[in-house]
Design an enzyme around this catalytic site. Structure first.
Site, PDB file in Angstrom:
ATOM      1  N   ASP A 128      -0.137   2.151  -8.910  1.00 43.75           N
ATOM      2  CA  ASP A 128       0.353   1.307 -10.551  1.00 43.75           C
ATOM      3  C   ASP A 128      -0.915   0.454 -10.067  1.00 43.75           C
ATOM      4  OD1 ASP A 128       2.424   0.673  -7.738  1.00 43.75           O
ATOM      5  OD2 ASP A 128       0.604  -0.867  -8.063  1.00 43.75           O
ATOM      6  N   HIS A 186      -4.351   7.751  -3.976  1.00 49.74           N
ATOM      7  CA  HIS A 186      -4.108   9.035  -4.693  1.00 49.74           C
ATOM      8  C   HIS A 186      -4.147   9.061  -6.402  1.00 49.74           C
ATOM      9  CE1 HIS A 186      -1.551   9.894  -0.986  1.00 49.74           C
ATOM     10  NE2 HIS A 186      -2.430  10.549  -1.429  1.00 49.74           N
ATOM     11  N   CYS A 204     -10.199  14.855 -17.585  1.00 49.41           N
ATOM     12  CA  CYS A 204      -9.961  15.775 -18.976  1.00 49.41           C
ATOM     13  C   CYS A 204     -10.494  17.126 -18.062  1.00 49.41           C
ATOM     14  CB  CYS A 204     -10.971  15.657 -20.033  1.00 49.41           C
ATOM     15  SG  CYS A 204     -11.380  16.860 -20.914  1.00 49.41           S
ATOM     16  N   THR A 243       4.781   1.489   3.978  1.00 48.27           N
ATOM     17  CA  THR A 243       4.875   3.504   2.992  1.00 48.27           C
ATOM     18  C   THR A 243       5.945   3.831   4.274  1.00 48.27           C
ATOM     19  OG1 THR A 243       3.879   4.806   3.173  1.00 48.27           O
ATOM     20  CG2 THR A 243       3.389   3.710   4.567  1.00 48.27           C
ATOM     21  N   ASN A 270       7.029  -3.529   6.871  1.00 42.97           N
ATOM     22  CA  ASN A 270       8.060  -2.173   6.618  1.00 42.97           C
ATOM     23  C   ASN A 270       9.363  -2.277   6.512  1.00 42.97           C
ATOM     24  OD1 ASN A 270       7.453   0.250   4.836  1.00 42.97           O
ATOM     25  ND2 ASN A 270       8.552   0.861   6.120  1.00 42.97           N
ATOM     26  N   LEU A 271      10.292  -1.801   5.763  1.00 48.47           N
ATOM     27  CA  LEU A 271      11.161  -2.530   5.702  1.00 48.47           C
ATOM     28  C   LEU A 271      11.863  -2.151   6.445  1.00 48.47           C
ATOM     29  CD1 LEU A 271      13.082  -4.388   3.731  1.00 48.47           C
ATOM     30  CD2 LEU A 271      13.525  -1.794   2.327  1.00 48.47           C
TER      31      LEU A 271
END
Ligand code: BV8
Length: 236
Positions: A97, A112, A120, A179, A204-205
């Site tokens: 994003d 990534h 193309c 992550t 991180n959560l």
């Protein structure tokens, strides 16, 4: 926290968790992107060869969703750190994003790839892109109707790995945000950092597959943890 005194150069790795509070699905949390699709079908070259329409549509939907979401407090805090930090700083993101950039960050590396870029398969040139690909639009460079999403699929080499390892070698601090530590080589960066004597922190959560490798691991939502962490860094 160990010797955090002389922090000059920082490498930050971000994953889907930093965009979760913006409303973008993560990959592995309940109802995540992969649960609606088999990863082999939508994020591999083989899947693309087998069913290009499925894959182009999967990425068209995610690209279109970008217009409906906004950066959150975590993206804004990292953009502020990027603007105010005098030393080296690199945000290595696994995310495709554009929320880091839309929050104002500039030292961002998409290892990534990006939804808003087209690759193309005929001329191998990349072009900024924000339209659907399902109707096989012509490549802006060579006009061939052979565009694919400019994202790194499983089995493909992530982008700018040399630049990432150089930044890790020069880093005093490696911070991983949002992550699961499930996908390599990104999941191995914390080990590389430890072997290089770099201080390591995780925000991180919940605990991730790599949590035990970090000097310090904090659990919580990125929207809360990241602004607090940036305040700490700027107050040093
Ligand atoms: C490579 C882009 C080699 C596309 C992605 C067997 C066969 C083939 C390959 C392999 C194999 N075994 C291992 C491999 C290597 C493979 C791999 O690691 N596989 C895994 C499954 C074992 N890796 C690769 O293939 C890589 N390439 O190895 O190339 C090579 C060598 C030489 C020459 C050529 C090639 C390429 C992998 C890249 C794949 N592309 N994305 C797209 O986006 O569609 S992967 C994708 O998933 C992401 O980019 C990211 O990297 C990865 C993990 O996702 P996360 O970001 O961590 O998200 P996740 O949902 O998992 O976790 C979210 C976390 O956030 C959770 O922990 C959650 O608790 C937390 N969270 C949630 N909400 C919040 C929160 N945290 C804070 N606040 C919140 N609010």
């Amino acid at each position: 926290m160990g010797e955090m005194s002389q922090i000059r150069n920082i490498v930050i790795l971000t994953g889907a968790g930093i965009s979760a509070e913006s409303g973008i699905d993560t990959f592995r949390d309940a109802g995540g992107l992969w649960e609606q699709h088999r990863v082999e079908d939508v994020a591999t070259p083989e899947g693309f060869a087998r069913d290009p329409d499925l894959v182009l549509n999967f990425y068209d939907m995610r690209r279109a969703a970008l217009t409906r979401v906004e950066p959150n407090a975590a993206h804004a805090a990292l953009a502020r750190l990027d603007a105010e930090w005098g030393g080296d700083l690199l945000i290595v993101t696994q995310n495709v994003d554009d929320l880091h950039e839309r929050a104002g960050a500039s030292r961002v590396l998409h290892m990534h790839g990006e939804l808003k870029s087209a690759l193309c398969t005929a001329c191998e040139m990349r072009s900024p892109w924000d339209a659907p690909m399902i109707d096989r639009p012509p490549c802006p460079v060579c006009r061939a109707p052979m565009l694919r999403p400019d994202v790194v699929w499983f089995g493909e080499m992530p982008y700018q790995m040399d630049r990432i390892y150089t930044a890790l070698r020069n880093a005093d601090l490696f911070v991983s945000i949002g992550t699961s530590g499930a996908v390599y080589p990104a999941a191995g960066f914390v080990r590389d950092a430890r072997e290089l004597g770099v201080q390591t922190q995780e925000l991180n959560l919940e605990r991730s597959e790599g949590s035990n490798w970090f000097h310090e691991s904090r659990q919580g939502r990125a929207g809360e943890l990241v602004p607090m962490w940036v305040e700490e860094m700027l107050a040093r």
